[in-house]
Design an enzyme around this catalytic site. Sequence first.
Site, short mmCIF file in Angstrom:
data_model
loop_
_atom_site.label_atom_id
_atom_site.label_comp_id
_atom_site.label_asym_id
_atom_site.label_seq_id
_atom_site.Cartn_x
_atom_site.Cartn_y
_atom_site.Cartn_z
CG ASP A 9 -2.00 1.03 1.19
OD1 ASP A 9 -2.09 1.74 0.18
OD2 ASP A 9 -2.75 1.14 2.17
CG ASP A 105 -3.14 3.83 -3.40
OD1 ASP A 105 -4.11 3.05 -3.59
OD2 ASP A 105 -3.13 4.70 -2.52
CD GLU A 106 -5.37 -1.47 -0.94
OE1 GLU A 106 -5.67 -2.21 0.01
OE2 GLU A 106 -6.07 -0.51 -1.31
#
Length: 397
Positions: A9, A105-106
Site C-alpha cells: 500500500d 496504489d494497492e
Amino acid sequence: MSRLILHVDLDAFFAAIEQRDHPEWQGRPVVVGAQPGQRGVVATCSYEARRFGVHSAMPIAQAVRRLPPEAVYVRPRMAQYAQVSEQIMAVLATLSPQIERVSIDEAYLDISGLTALVGPPQVIGEQVKTGIRQAVGLTASVGIGPNRLIAKLASDARKPDGLTVVLADQVDAFLNPMPFQVLRGIGPKTAPRLGRLGVRTIGDVRRLPLVTLRRHLGARAGTQCYCQARGIADDQIHPERPRKSISKETTFAEDVTDPQMLESTLHWAAQEVSWLARQTGNKGRVVTLKIRFFPFETHTRSRTLTRPTADEQQLFCIARSMLTTETSWHSRPVRLIGLGLSGWPESNRRVQLDLFDAANAQPEPEEPTLTKTLDAIRQRFGAEAIQRGLSTHRHCD
C-alpha cells in the site's frame, strides 16, 4: 507449504507524488483535491496534513479551517498518478506473476514460492519496498501474512513506510489486542451490537461462541466475524481481469444538502470517470448514479444510451438529470454520491448498428476536438493543468 500473501500500500500516494515532484513541499501539509474557496472535497492528503485531523472526503472548507497557512493545495493529476502506478506494478511483476491490483496504489501478491528463491518473508518485503523506492522515489507499507486479511492488517500496522510479517503461528498474538472494528464487515450498525456484549478487541470476539455472534449479528455476518477473529480468510490471489466498469464516488465527512456542492462533486466524478475511460480505450452505454442518504439508505439510478460514450459533459448532464428528477431526494442529507460508467461494446470495438434504424444511420461521432485538446494537455502537463469549469456543464439540454 503454507501460503504467503503480501499486501503493498503506497503511503499517501497522490500527496507523496506531489511532494516528490515539488521538493519544496516536503514536510508541509499537502492536500490533493479541491482548491480553497471552491466547493469540493479532499481526495487525499499528506501525513503532515493528517496530524491536523484532515482526511479523505473531508469538505475542503473544513480542511482549510484545520490546517496552518503554510499548507499546500493542489488539483489531482490523475494521468501522472496512473503513470506512476504502472511503474510500481511493473516492479511488482518482476517479483511475482501472481498480482492482484485492487486500486491505483494497492496490490496483493502471492509470494508463497519465493522463500526458496529470494529468502525469508522479511527479505522479500524489503525487496519490494526497495524496488518501489528506486523506481519511483516513494515509500510503501508492506504486510505479509497467511491470507489477505492478515496481510492487509499487517500493512496498516506500521504506516507509513512500514513492514510487518505475521506468520501462521503468530496470527493469534497479532490479532488479539487489535480493536474489533478493524475486521471486515464491522460497520456503524454492527459495532454497537458487539459493544453491548462487552467486546473491545478481537481477542474479546474470539471468546464469544459462534451461536452468540450469529444471534446478534445475523447468520452471515456472525459467521464472518467468528472466522476473521481467528485469522481465517481468503488466501487466493485473483490476477487482474478486464474492468467491467469505471466509477468514482465520495463519502462526505458531513452530510450535504447543498445542491451546488452535489453538482460540483458529480462534475468531478464525471471528469475522472471520462478521463480514465478514455485512457483505457473504453466507452460505455450505461451511466449510473449512486447516492446514499443518512444513515445508510443507498439508491442507484441507471440510464442506457443508444451509443457508447466517454464524454465528461454527457456523463455529467445525465447524472445531474437523474439527480434532479428524483423529487423525493430533494433537500435530504446526502452522505455519499458517485457516478459510474459501464456497458462496454464487446471487445471495445465499434458497435454494429442496425442498417434499418434511422436513429443509427449516422456514423459514430469522432471525439470532440476540445476533448482531444484537453486530453493532450493533461497527458503532457498533468490532469490539473486544464479542465472544464462547472459552468460549461450547466447547459445540459
